[in-house]
Design an enzyme around this catalytic site. Structure first.
Site, mmCIF file in Angstrom:
data_model
loop_
_atom_site.group_PDB
_atom_site.id
_atom_site.type_symbol
_atom_site.label_atom_id
_atom_site.label_comp_id
_atom_site.label_asym_id
_atom_site.label_seq_id
_atom_site.Cartn_x
_atom_site.Cartn_y
_atom_site.Cartn_z
ATOM 1 N N SER A 144 0.865 -1.177 0.000
ATOM 2 C CA SER A 144 0.000 0.000 0.000
ATOM 3 C C SER A 144 0.899 1.224 0.000
ATOM 4 O O SER A 144 1.779 1.367 0.866
ATOM 5 C CB SER A 144 -0.910 0.000 1.233
ATOM 6 N N GLU A 145 0.720 2.109 -0.957
ATOM 7 C CA GLU A 145 1.676 3.204 -1.144
ATOM 8 C C GLU A 145 1.716 4.180 0.019
ATOM 9 O O GLU A 145 2.659 4.967 0.132
ATOM 10 C CB GLU A 145 1.385 3.945 -2.453
ATOM 11 N N ASN A 146 0.689 4.146 0.888
ATOM 12 C CA ASN A 146 0.731 5.041 2.049
ATOM 13 C C ASN A 146 1.622 4.522 3.168
ATOM 14 O O ASN A 146 1.731 5.156 4.213
ATOM 15 C CB ASN A 146 -0.680 5.323 2.569
#
Length: 221
Positions: A45-47
């Protein structure tokens, strides 16, 4: 089975044992629910974490890149956004699965804005489509007004050029080979004539053109 579920099920079949995969916001996040048994896939997840999983119990402090509740697998790792994008830009993501507003027959992608409408920004899409080794666009075949989303040339602002490897819709699966768009599969009950009618781009039909496989095990994570 609705269109989005069918697309997510088919996309899940493209993921291979050992892959690190980024799921874009929206429809692609559903892929987590249909990963096959017997293989190990790490979802990013890019966050800021590796080890994304399906939701078992919603937690207000745990969300995916789109701000939606998500789950974690055992052994998940958390880190800051800078490290997350170092993974993406460094070529460590095997596959990126994103939604799309338009894809054209050159493999160009437009998926971040419609002129005149408010958008929060590009997000990580530009990095993901240039940093990942394999880019799969998971989207419904036509726009809400019935117009084609697979076009001769994108008319919306581009996310990146010549970046798409595969398109999966509720009607068909297309792949790009040596710059050419090739129709590989049709969904159950969908004719070639229907796909031609609803696709704006020029494409060829694969010699092994076949029905889309979508039956896979659920609850793998």
């Amino acid at each position: 089975m609705n269109a989005k579920e069918l697309i997510a099920r088919r996309v899940a079949l493209e993921l291979k044992d050992g892959n690190v995969v980024n799921l874009g916001i929206g429809l692609p996040t559903q892929v987590v629910n249909y990963l096959p048994d017997g293989i190990e896939i790490t979802l990013q997840s890019e966050n800021g974490f590796l080890g994304l999983g399906p939701v078992t119990e919603a937690c207000p402090n745990l969300v995916d890149a789109g701000g939606k509740p998500c789950g974690l697998r055992a052994g998940a790792a958390m880190f800051d956004t800078a490290f997350s994008f170092a993974l993406i830009r460094g070529g460590h993501v095997d596959a990126s699965i994103l939604g799309g507003l338009q894809v054209d027959q050159q493999g160009n992608l437009a998926n971040w804005m419609v002129p005149g409408k408010m958008v929060p920004g590009m997000g990580g899409a530009m990095d993901l489509v240039t940093g990942a080794r394999h880019v799969i666009i998971a989207m419904e075949h036509c726009a809400k007004d019935g117009s084609a989303k697979i076009l001769p040339l994108c008319t919306l602002p581009l996310t990146a050029t010549n970046c798409v490897d595969m398109i999966v819709t509720e009607l068909a699966v297309f792949a790009f080979s040596e710059g050419a768009l090739i129709l590989k599969e049709h969904a159950p009950g969908v004719s070639l004539e229907t796909i031609v009618e609803k696709t704006g781009a020029r494409f060829s039909v694969a010699s092994d053109f076949k029905e889309m496989p979508i039956q896979i095990n659920e609850g793998a994570l």
